[in-house]
Design an enzyme around this catalytic site. Structure first.
Site, mmCIF file in Angstrom:
data_model
loop_
_atom_site.group_PDB
_atom_site.id
_atom_site.type_symbol
_atom_site.label_atom_id
_atom_site.label_comp_id
_atom_site.label_asym_id
_atom_site.label_seq_id
_atom_site.Cartn_x
_atom_site.Cartn_y
_atom_site.Cartn_z
ATOM 1 N N GLY A 220 0.843 -1.214 0.000
ATOM 2 C CA GLY A 220 0.000 0.000 0.000
ATOM 3 C C GLY A 220 0.868 1.250 0.000
ATOM 4 O O GLY A 220 1.867 1.307 0.709
ATOM 5 N N ARG B 155 1.031 -5.015 -5.932
ATOM 6 C CA ARG B 155 1.110 -6.220 -5.102
ATOM 7 C C ARG B 155 1.258 -7.412 -6.050
ATOM 8 O O ARG B 155 0.513 -7.539 -7.016
ATOM 9 C CB ARG B 155 -0.134 -6.343 -4.225
ATOM 10 C CG ARG B 155 -0.169 -5.236 -3.150
ATOM 11 C CD ARG B 155 -1.203 -5.538 -2.081
ATOM 12 N NE ARG B 155 -1.088 -4.609 -0.971
ATOM 13 C CZ ARG B 155 -1.983 -3.661 -0.689
ATOM 14 N NH1 ARG B 155 -3.057 -3.513 -1.442
ATOM 15 N NH2 ARG B 155 -1.824 -2.874 0.342
ATOM 16 N N ASP C 110 5.698 -5.213 5.826
ATOM 17 C CA ASP C 110 6.361 -6.484 6.158
ATOM 18 C C ASP C 110 6.394 -7.470 4.993
ATOM 19 O O ASP C 110 7.352 -8.236 4.851
ATOM 20 C CB ASP C 110 5.776 -7.109 7.432
ATOM 21 C CG ASP C 110 4.264 -7.210 7.399
ATOM 22 O OD1 ASP C 110 3.658 -6.888 6.360
ATOM 23 O OD2 ASP C 110 3.687 -7.608 8.427
ATOM 24 N N THR D 264 4.571 2.575 5.304
ATOM 25 C CA THR D 264 3.175 2.140 5.379
ATOM 26 C C THR D 264 2.448 3.004 6.409
ATOM 27 O O THR D 264 3.041 3.359 7.433
ATOM 28 C CB THR D 264 3.043 0.643 5.778
ATOM 29 O OG1 THR D 264 1.686 0.384 6.175
ATOM 30 C CG2 THR D 264 3.942 0.254 6.935
ATOM 31 N N ASP E 294 0.224 1.925 8.286
ATOM 32 C CA ASP E 294 -0.322 1.057 9.336
ATOM 33 C C ASP E 294 0.497 1.049 10.636
ATOM 34 O O ASP E 294 -0.017 0.659 11.679
ATOM 35 C CB ASP E 294 -0.425 -0.391 8.834
ATOM 36 C CG ASP E 294 -1.382 -0.525 7.663
ATOM 37 O OD1 ASP E 294 -2.313 0.289 7.563
ATOM 38 O OD2 ASP E 294 -1.186 -1.452 6.847
ATOM 39 N N ASP F 6 2.710 -1.037 11.412
ATOM 40 C CA ASP F 6 2.651 -2.432 11.872
ATOM 41 C C ASP F 6 4.003 -3.132 11.775
ATOM 42 O O ASP F 6 4.060 -4.359 11.739
ATOM 43 C CB ASP F 6 1.587 -3.207 11.078
ATOM 44 C CG ASP F 6 1.834 -3.184 9.580
ATOM 45 O OD1 ASP F 6 2.735 -2.455 9.125
ATOM 46 O OD2 ASP F 6 1.122 -3.895 8.850
ATOM 47 N N ARG G 151 -5.000 -2.309 8.862
ATOM 48 C CA ARG G 151 -4.994 -3.744 8.569
ATOM 49 C C ARG G 151 -5.207 -4.523 9.861
ATOM 50 O O ARG G 151 -6.291 -4.486 10.393
ATOM 51 C CB ARG G 151 -3.703 -4.150 7.862
ATOM 52 C CG ARG G 151 -4.000 -5.235 6.839
ATOM 53 C CD ARG G 151 -2.801 -5.839 6.217
ATOM 54 N NE ARG G 151 -2.062 -4.928 5.360
ATOM 55 C CZ ARG G 151 -1.302 -5.315 4.352
ATOM 56 N NH1 ARG G 151 -1.218 -6.603 4.068
ATOM 57 N NH2 ARG G 151 -0.621 -4.454 3.646
ATOM 58 N N ILE H 217 -8.907 7.932 1.755
ATOM 59 C CA ILE H 217 -8.508 9.327 1.986
ATOM 60 C C ILE H 217 -7.342 9.352 2.985
ATOM 61 O O ILE H 217 -6.482 10.240 2.951
ATOM 62 C CB ILE H 217 -9.714 10.150 2.490
ATOM 63 C CG1 ILE H 217 -9.434 11.642 2.337
ATOM 64 C CG2 ILE H 217 -10.091 9.832 3.922
ATOM 65 C CD1 ILE H 217 -10.669 12.502 2.522
HETATM 66 P P1 ADP Z 1 3.273 -4.636 2.587
HETATM 67 O O1 ADP Z 1 4.663 -4.639 2.065
HETATM 68 O O2 ADP Z 1 2.702 -3.254 2.738
HETATM 69 O O3 ADP Z 1 3.098 -5.511 3.803
HETATM 70 P P2 ADP Z 1 2.045 -6.712 1.017
HETATM 71 O O4 ADP Z 1 1.816 -7.637 2.160
HETATM 72 O O5 ADP Z 1 0.991 -6.595 -0.038
HETATM 73 O O6 ADP Z 1 2.328 -5.224 1.469
HETATM 74 O O7 ADP Z 1 3.418 -7.153 0.348
HETATM 75 C C1 ADP Z 1 3.936 -6.470 -0.764
HETATM 76 C C2 ADP Z 1 4.496 -7.447 -1.737
HETATM 77 O O8 ADP Z 1 5.639 -8.112 -1.149
HETATM 78 C C3 ADP Z 1 3.579 -8.581 -2.124
HETATM 79 O O9 ADP Z 1 2.656 -8.196 -3.123
HETATM 80 C C4 ADP Z 1 4.575 -9.597 -2.655
HETATM 81 O O10 ADP Z 1 4.989 -9.240 -3.960
HETATM 82 C C5 ADP Z 1 5.760 -9.408 -1.719
HETATM 83 N N1 ADP Z 1 5.743 -10.433 -0.659
HETATM 84 C C6 ADP Z 1 4.868 -10.538 0.382
HETATM 85 N N2 ADP Z 1 5.118 -11.624 1.138
HETATM 86 C C7 ADP Z 1 6.195 -12.228 0.580
HETATM 87 C C8 ADP Z 1 6.950 -13.420 0.864
HETATM 88 N N3 ADP Z 1 6.640 -14.214 1.898
HETATM 89 N N4 ADP Z 1 7.992 -13.730 0.044
HETATM 90 C C9 ADP Z 1 8.298 -12.956 -1.008
HETATM 91 N N5 ADP Z 1 7.630 -11.839 -1.346
HETATM 92 C C10 ADP Z 1 6.596 -11.477 -0.578
HETATM 93 O O1 F6P Z 2 -1.467 -1.322 4.226
HETATM 94 C C1 F6P Z 2 -2.097 -0.096 3.974
HETATM 95 C C2 F6P Z 2 -3.590 -0.276 3.859
HETATM 96 O O2 F6P Z 2 -4.160 0.985 3.597
HETATM 97 C C3 F6P Z 2 -4.275 -0.939 5.058
HETATM 98 O O3 F6P Z 2 -4.482 -0.038 6.131
HETATM 99 C C4 F6P Z 2 -5.564 -1.419 4.436
HETATM 100 O O4 F6P Z 2 -6.104 -2.507 5.151
HETATM 101 C C5 F6P Z 2 -5.107 -1.832 3.053
HETATM 102 O O5 F6P Z 2 -3.898 -1.140 2.785
HETATM 103 C C6 F6P Z 2 -6.115 -1.523 1.964
HETATM 104 O O6 F6P Z 2 -5.542 -1.891 0.747
HETATM 105 P P1 F6P Z 2 -6.272 -1.634 -0.653
HETATM 106 O O7 F6P Z 2 -6.237 -0.170 -0.938
HETATM 107 O O8 F6P Z 2 -5.445 -2.423 -1.618
HETATM 108 O O9 F6P Z 2 -7.666 -2.147 -0.503
#
Ligand code: ADP
Ligand code: F6P
Length: 320
Positions: A12, A73, A104, A126, A128, A130, A172, A252
């Protein structure tokens, strides 16, 4: 030979990602690196959407929300064969190191790529908050300020109509946006994953407040506590005597020009990511702990306990 370093944003988007991109690029160039922008996160990486740039490519972006690199993603990145395509693209450009700005999930991708020979550094971007290895993530402060601005407005009309308002905020699975904004707003009730309140208790509290003559109620709740927060709203309307409205703030919260705090955080963490790359390190993530820039091994970081601001929970009841 000059180091060749890429930078991408993933997951995100968050306000301050652009300030972080700028910091990485400018610090990299200062250290004699050749810098590359990777568009659309890991998806753009495997597609070869990689461009060599000079310092002017990141001019005038420090104040802009979103990410100029766009985000994406790509669940398939968990698959080693997909990551091999990314490594091949990076090798084609002779890129040896990559700064990955995101949450993460992005960190996991960065760690796995590091294990395949590319030195990656994770930077926490992010809304979040988190990520346990940093007190604050880039974007959290701006998002909080947006929530406060919106909730102040909702409060005006809530008071005028003697209603109950339930404001649902993002995060999240992390309650920090609700916790911090709830404290900043002095609301009547804060409901988060770390501070759940049963329906029974919510209703009992509201009934008692109604009986005591309390005119209006402000509640802040994290997303994903209820599959649909309107269910709680209906219950309050039916059972407590308060007319009630639910406001889902939505995306927003992710937009807007980054706050000064987020820009400074982005500058500090982006510069530290380049320090680590210059030391030949990879598989690490950067953060700010007790106002000091730190770094952790990514696996260690992801195993730290997540509820780092639990000490603030005491303020909820104390300041009611
Ligand atoms: P964030 O980085 O905000 O936590 P996501 O969880 O959507 O957002 O992760 C972002 C991207 O990181 C994912 O779309 C994927 O491409 C990659 N990713 C997530 N988990 C893994 C994993 N276990 N191993 C490798 N790549 C990952
Ligand atoms: O990780 C950022 C975030 O805005 C979270 O707070 C929320 O749950 C999620 O992304 C929403 O993602 P999307 O815009 O892809 O629905």
């Amino acid at each position: 030979m000059a180091k060749k370093v890429g930078v991408l944003t993933s997951g995100g988007d968050a306000p301050g990602m652009n300030a972080a991109i700028r910091a990485v690029v400018r610090a990299g160039i200062r250290n004699g690196c050749e810098m590359y922008l990777v568009y659309e996160g890991y998806k753009g990486l495997i597609e070869g959407n990689i461009h060599k740039i000079d310092r002017s490519a990141v001019s005038e972006i420090i104040s802009r929300g979103g990410t100029i690199l766009r985000s994406a993603r790509l669940p398939g990145f968990k698959n080693e064969n997909v990551r091999k395509q990314a490594v091949a693209q990076l090798k084609k450009h002779h890129i040896d190191a990559l700064v990955c700005i995101g949450g993460d999930g992005t960190y996991m991708g960065a760690k796995k790529l590091s294990e395949m020979g590319i030195s990656c550094i994770g930077v926490p971007g992010t809304i979040d908050n988190d990520i346990a290895s940093t007190d604050y993530t880039i974007g959290f402060d701006t998002c909080l300020n947006t929530i406060i601005e919106c909730t102040d407005k909702i409060r005006d009309t809530t008071e005028s109509h003697s209603r109950c308002s339930i404001v649902e905020v993002m995060g999240r699975r992390c309650g920090d946006l609700a916790l911090f904004s709830g404290i900043a707003e002095g609301v009547d009730m804060i409901i988060t994953p770390d501070h759940p309140i049963s329906d029974k208790e919510i209703i009992e509290n509201l009934k008692a407040w109604k009986k005591a003559g309390k005119q209006h109620i402000m509640i802040i709740i994290s997303e994903n506590i209820y599959p649909d927060t309107r269910v709680l709203n209906e219950k309050i309307q039916k059972e407590t005597g308060y007319e009630s409205r639910v406001e889902v703030l939505g995306r927003i919260q992710r937009g807007g020009s980054p706050s000064a705090a987020d820009r400074v955080l982005a500058a500090r963490l982006g510069a530290h990511a380049i320090d680590l790359i210059m030391e030949g390190k990879g598989g690490l993530c950067v953060g700010l702990v007790n106002n000091k820039v730190v770094h952790y091994d990514i696996y260690e970081a992801l195993q730290l306990p997540r509820n780092k601001h639990m000490n603030l929970l005491r303020l909820i009841d104390l300041l009611k």
